[in-house]
Design an enzyme around this catalytic site. Structure first.
Site, PDB file in Angstrom:
ATOM      1  N   LYS A 112     -25.033  -4.115  20.040  1.00  0.00           N
ATOM      2  CA  LYS A 112     -25.301  -2.866  19.533  1.00  0.00           C
ATOM      3  C   LYS A 112     -26.747  -2.491  20.289  1.00  0.00           C
ATOM      4  CE  LYS A 112     -23.314   0.632  17.320  1.00  0.00           C
ATOM      5  NZ  LYS A 112     -21.762   0.928  17.341  1.00  0.00           N
TER       6      LYS A 112
HETATM    7  P1  NAD Z   1     -21.373  12.412  16.289  1.00  0.00           P
HETATM    8  O1  NAD Z   1     -22.705  12.267  16.411  1.00  0.00           O
HETATM    9  O2  NAD Z   1     -20.204  12.867  17.401  1.00  0.00           O
HETATM   10  O3  NAD Z   1     -20.864  12.961  14.988  1.00  0.00           O
HETATM   11  C1  NAD Z   1     -21.606  12.791  13.795  1.00  0.00           C
HETATM   12  C2  NAD Z   1     -21.034  13.875  12.693  1.00  0.00           C
HETATM   13  O4  NAD Z   1     -21.451  13.411  11.415  1.00  0.00           O
HETATM   14  C3  NAD Z   1     -21.701  15.127  13.009  1.00  0.00           C
HETATM   15  O5  NAD Z   1     -20.796  16.102  12.830  1.00  0.00           O
HETATM   16  C4  NAD Z   1     -23.059  15.268  12.178  1.00  0.00           C
HETATM   17  O6  NAD Z   1     -23.495  16.594  11.718  1.00  0.00           O
HETATM   18  C5  NAD Z   1     -22.439  14.609  11.065  1.00  0.00           C
HETATM   19  N1  NAD Z   1     -23.440  13.942   9.985  1.00  0.00           N
HETATM   20  C6  NAD Z   1     -24.354  13.059  10.268  1.00  0.00           C
HETATM   21  N2  NAD Z   1     -25.119  12.856   9.097  1.00  0.00           N
HETATM   22  C7  NAD Z   1     -24.455  13.264   8.133  1.00  0.00           C
HETATM   23  C8  NAD Z   1     -24.608  13.431   6.798  1.00  0.00           C
HETATM   24  N3  NAD Z   1     -25.486  12.673   6.315  1.00  0.00           N
HETATM   25  N4  NAD Z   1     -23.640  13.943   5.976  1.00  0.00           N
HETATM   26  C9  NAD Z   1     -22.402  14.495   6.412  1.00  0.00           C
HETATM   27  N5  NAD Z   1     -22.448  14.734   7.779  1.00  0.00           N
HETATM   28  C10 NAD Z   1     -23.085  14.053   8.578  1.00  0.00           C
HETATM   29  O7  NAD Z   1     -20.939  10.858  16.028  1.00  0.00           O
HETATM   30  P2  NAD Z   1     -19.494   9.928  16.000  1.00  0.00           P
HETATM   31  O8  NAD Z   1     -19.207   9.582  17.419  1.00  0.00           O
HETATM   32  O9  NAD Z   1     -18.531  11.121  15.545  1.00  0.00           O
HETATM   33  O10 NAD Z   1     -19.575   8.781  15.090  1.00  0.00           O
HETATM   34  C11 NAD Z   1     -19.595   9.143  13.747  1.00  0.00           C
HETATM   35  C12 NAD Z   1     -19.418   7.509  13.118  1.00  0.00           C
HETATM   36  O11 NAD Z   1     -18.093   6.981  13.497  1.00  0.00           O
HETATM   37  C13 NAD Z   1     -20.615   6.691  13.398  1.00  0.00           C
HETATM   38  O12 NAD Z   1     -20.924   6.131  12.256  1.00  0.00           O
HETATM   39  C14 NAD Z   1     -20.227   5.827  14.574  1.00  0.00           C
HETATM   40  O13 NAD Z   1     -21.126   4.451  14.671  1.00  0.00           O
HETATM   41  C15 NAD Z   1     -18.898   5.677  13.931  1.00  0.00           C
HETATM   42  N6  NAD Z   1     -18.066   5.367  15.175  1.00  0.00           N
HETATM   43  C16 NAD Z   1     -17.821   6.286  16.214  1.00  0.00           C
HETATM   44  C17 NAD Z   1     -17.103   5.728  17.256  1.00  0.00           C
HETATM   45  C18 NAD Z   1     -16.799   6.711  18.589  1.00  0.00           C
HETATM   46  O14 NAD Z   1     -15.996   6.470  19.381  1.00  0.00           O
HETATM   47  N7  NAD Z   1     -17.524   7.694  18.587  1.00  0.00           N
HETATM   48  C19 NAD Z   1     -16.232   4.656  17.115  1.00  0.00           C
HETATM   49  C20 NAD Z   1     -16.328   3.604  16.173  1.00  0.00           C
HETATM   50  C21 NAD Z   1     -17.335   4.175  15.004  1.00  0.00           C
END
Ligand code: NAD
Length: 435
Positions: free
Chosen positions: A125
């Site tokens: 990471k």
């Molecule tokens: P992103 O930045 O596209 O979206 C994050 C979302 O969460 C946004 O809508 C943001 O406003 C919201 N957010 C942030 N903090 C918040 C809070 N305290 N309360 C409520 N909403 C909040 O990110 P993403 O790619 O969608 O990733 C989200 C999560 O999923 C992360 O933990 C990431 O590590 C995990 N993840 C992502 C992927 C991927 O393919 N993108 C894969 C596995 C895991």
């Protein structure tokens, strides 16, 4: 009972005990679950010590010329946890809240996640402490290119393959690929995943995590003789993962009754029209103030009764403080680490079926693996092929973990860790220790 010590921590061996009921940092939570899984597997103490530590922690100081002429220095990390089953794989996040502890936890997570879905990668990471919302595109490009340059000796298709994560995207991946390629003197599109399709990205990658969650939701519902269609779903976080999951589950006939982002949430017990919401979000950049729903806070949203609750925002959202108030049948972890170790036994006692992050959100890394395969092959699959292969991997992984949980009478979380640690430990042992 024998107690072994590693890095100042103790681990009880020989007896069976639950993961202790404490909150801890993200790193502590991961390690507590790993410790318990290792104990249940009777893992050799030497292997335990090895798998508990990352291979490498890299800290880089990244000088960036800002648009106003100032020279800023940002701190970036890349942690490579394990390479027993293949090159490292893991996202890069840009956020003011990045810490080395968090990156270490997420790197270990990637090792276990790749092992759970049985793809030939270890975990890594990366993260840079910065606030991308306050930076211009050209500042972000300079930051990304210099961060990549600092890591050139450690990354690459055979070593460590970055991907997008919080606040990074296809564009950031394209910059990383280009910087890597300029130094290699030829285009190396397998250097990163999550690239634009025209640069060697995989069809279906953008939707893969949400699609994986939807596949797993279907599998989990089947275990309770329930249908995914008609179920009520609550989603925290409306970014890549949350919004794709909302759309795909809506297409499956689910009622998405509440969603949120960092600004706040919206709730409509009759269901939210996701296409309409997406239009609203593309105009207003937030789900808040959507007209056909009432406002809810992020804390309240997690406590709404539903069949499937999907935290898809950030870590430590369900803790000892609110776990007792969660009223869902299935908790499907879209985000990494949304539930603290202390919350696990509370949820278990309430009969909430938790599908842990390392299984539930592994769709993204699975299609990243497909992307890496396609890049190295130089032959690109149709989206239909990608989605079918994803479904096969996710269903197999769910069945493996469910089976493990039944045999060992453990939660899906502990079963996932046990299965993953068992696989990584097995291949580490076969490879042997180079001295
Ligand atoms: P992103 O930045 O596209 O979206 C994050 C979302 O969460 C946004 O809508 C943001 O406003 C919201 N957010 C942030 N903090 C918040 C809070 N305290 N309360 C409520 N909403 C909040 O990110 P993403 O790619 O969608 O990733 C989200 C999560 O999923 C992360 O933990 C990431 O590590 C995990 N993840 C992502 C992927 C991927 O393919 N993108 C894969 C596995 C895991």
């Amino acid at each position: 009972m024998r107690v072994i010590r590693c890095g100042g921590k103790t681990m009880a061996q020989g007896g069976i005990s639950q993961v202790t009921n404490k909150e801890g940092s993200l790193f502590e939570s991961t390690m507590e679950r790993f410790d318990y899984a290792a104990q249940r597997l009777n893992l050799d103490p030497g292997l335990y010590r090895l798998l508990r530590c990352p291979n490498r922690e890299i800290t880089v100081y990244i000088p960036v010329m800002m648009d106003d002429g100032r020279l800023e220095v940002f701190i970036g990390y890349r942690v490579q946890h394990n390479i027993a089953r293949g090159p490292c794989k893991g996202g890069i996040r840009y956020s003011p809240d990045v810490t080395l502890d968090e990156i270490k936890a997420l790197a270990a997570w990637m090792t276990w996640k790749c092992a759970v879905v049985n793809i030939p990668f270890g975990g890594a990471k990366g993260g840079v402490i910065c606030d991308p919302s306050k930076m211009s595109m050209s500042e972000l490009e300079r930051l990304t290119r210099r961060y990549t340059a600092e890591l050139l000796d450690f990354i690459g298709p055979e070593r460590d393959v970055p991907a997008p994560d919080l606040n990074t995207n296809e564009q950031v991946m394209a910059w990383i690929m280009d910087t890597y390629s300029m130094h290699a003197r030829h285009t190396v599109n397998a250097a990163v995943t999550g690239k634009p399709v025209g640069l060697g990205g995989s069809r279906g990658r953008k939707e893969a995590t949400g699609r994986g969650l939807t596949i797993i939701a279907k599998e989990a519902m089947q275990r309770f003789n329930l249908k995914l269609a008609d179920s009520q779903v609550v989603i925290q976080g409306y970014g890549n993962v949350g919004s794709t999951t909302a759309r795909l589950m809506h297409d499956e006939g689910c009622r998405i009754i509440a969603v949120s982002d960092i600004e706040g949430g919206i709730f409509n017990p009759d269901g939210i029209d996701i296409a309409k919401l997406d239009e609203h979000v593309s105009k207003h950049k937030s789900v808040t103030a959507y007209p056909d729903a009432r406002a809810v806070g992020n804390e309240e949203l997690l406590e709404i009764p539903c069949e499937i609750l999907i935290p898809a925002a950030t870590e430590n959202q369900i803790t000892t403080k609110n776990a007792g108030n969660i009223r869902t049948r299935i908790l499907l972890e879209g985000a990494n680490g949304p539930t603290s170790a202390g919350a696990d036994p509370i949820l278990e006692q309430k009969g909430v079926f938790v599908v842990p992050d390392i299984l539930a959100n592994a769709g993204g890394v699975t299609v990243s693996y497909f992307e890496w395969v396609q890049d190295r092959y130089g032959y690109f699959w149709r989206e239909k092929d990608v989605n079918e292969r994803l479904e096969e991997v996710m269903c197999n992984a769910f069945k493996d973990v469910y089976h493990y949980s039944q045999i060992h009478r453990e939660s899906m979380r502990i079963a996932s860790y046990m299965l993953a640690v068992d696989r990584v430990a097995y291949y580490t042992k076969i490879r042997g220790i180079y001295a």
